[in-house]
Design a protein around this motif. Structure first.
Motif, PDB file in Angstrom:
ATOM      1  N   ALA A   3       0.851  -1.190   0.000  1.00 23.71           N
ATOM      2  CA  ALA A   3       0.000   0.000   0.000  1.00 23.71           C
ATOM      3  C   ALA A   3       0.884   1.237   0.000  1.00 23.71           C
ATOM      4  N   GLU A  10      -4.462   4.299   4.949  1.00 24.13           N
ATOM      5  CA  GLU A  10      -5.856   3.875   4.796  1.00 24.13           C
ATOM      6  C   GLU A  10      -5.943   2.551   4.042  1.00 24.13           C
ATOM      7  N   THR A  11      -5.216   2.454   2.926  1.00 22.96           N
ATOM      8  CA  THR A  11      -5.224   1.206   2.155  1.00 22.96           C
ATOM      9  C   THR A  11      -4.556   0.082   2.927  1.00 22.96           C
ATOM     10  N   ASN A  44      -6.905  -1.442   5.173  1.00 26.63           N
ATOM     11  CA  ASN A  44      -7.871  -2.335   4.526  1.00 26.63           C
ATOM     12  C   ASN A  44      -7.281  -3.710   4.225  1.00 26.63           C
ATOM     13  N   LYS A  48      -7.739  -4.533  -3.720  1.00 27.18           N
ATOM     14  CA  LYS A  48      -7.777  -3.542  -2.646  1.00 27.18           C
ATOM     15  C   LYS A  48      -6.736  -2.438  -2.803  1.00 27.18           C
ATOM     16  N   ASN A  49      -5.749  -2.629  -3.698  1.00 24.78           N
ATOM     17  CA  ASN A  49      -4.656  -1.654  -3.717  1.00 24.78           C
ATOM     18  C   ASN A  49      -4.181  -1.211  -5.107  1.00 24.78           C
ATOM     19  N   GLU A  86      -3.309   2.292  -6.285  1.00 24.48           N
ATOM     20  CA  GLU A  86      -2.202   3.013  -5.632  1.00 24.48           C
ATOM     21  C   GLU A  86      -0.832   2.699  -6.234  1.00 24.48           C
TER      22      GLU A  86
END
Length: 194
Positions: A69, A73-74, A77, A116-117, A120
């Motif tokens: 990440a 925040e990421t 998660n 989820k990432n 980024e």
């Protein structure tokens, strides 16, 4: 006793397990030319632990830190308690950089691309640049997943819902211009489609 490099993967943090700490201490005492290649989550790679284990810059070949990440925040998660842990890992990387002032060694930050990432990826490259480390990218592998419904995390197959957006992310100037260390699975996506 004739080994040049010892690779230690703690399945999280090798400095968190008693047996690997003892192994590191014994190796430092008995094998003066041995260097370490650490694979870690970075949480315990701080000044206190390095002093306690007597890990000096000349004993380090590479430190590979799995972050996955670019923001807390990421990371939160992906990892339980990640929002609180992420700043500590960044501080630990900055500490490791102070050690490289006397003896240069490699520091890599690893990023397993998943649903989820993946957005980024460009930010992760910027993070690596700001920390003076190398970013490495790997694909999420369904066969290695211990999560429930692992197919929800995959993005690199054409049938994955986020696949078209991943291709757009891979067109980002930071991704196209930067010399990235990508898993071989991603090379066709970057070269032919992105």
């Amino acid at each position: 006793k004739n080994a040049d490099i010892l690779f230690i993967n703690g399945g999280g943090d090798p400095l968190g397990a008693r047996h690997s700490r003892l192994l590191i201490k014994k190796a430092i005492e008995q094998l003066p030319n041995l260097k370490f290649d650490f694979h870690t989550n970075g949480i315990l790679f701080n000044e206190w632990n390095f002093k306690d284990l007597n890990i000096t810059p000349d004993r380090i070949e590479t430190i590979r830190i799995s972050i996955h990440a670019a923001t807390k925040e990421t990371y939160g998660n992906i990892v339980d308690g990640g929002k609180e842990i992420f700043p500590k890992i960044i501080e630990n990387i900055k500490f490791l950089n102070t050690l490289r002032q006397t003896k240069r060694f490699d520091i890599c930050i690893n990023f397993v691309i998943c649903s989820k990432n993946y957005t980024e990826i460009p930010k992760f490259i910027e993070l690596a640049e700001s920390l003076d480390v190398s970013p490495y990218f790997w694909e999420f592998r369904l066969e290695n997943c211990t999560y429930e419904n692992p197919e929800h995390f995959s993005v690199f197959r054409e049938e994955d819902p986020d696949y078209p957006r991943l291709l757009e992310v891979l067109k980002h100037p930071k991704v196209k211009e930067y010399k990235l260390h990508f898993s071989p699975v991603f090379h066709p996506l970057i070269e032919n489609k992105a």
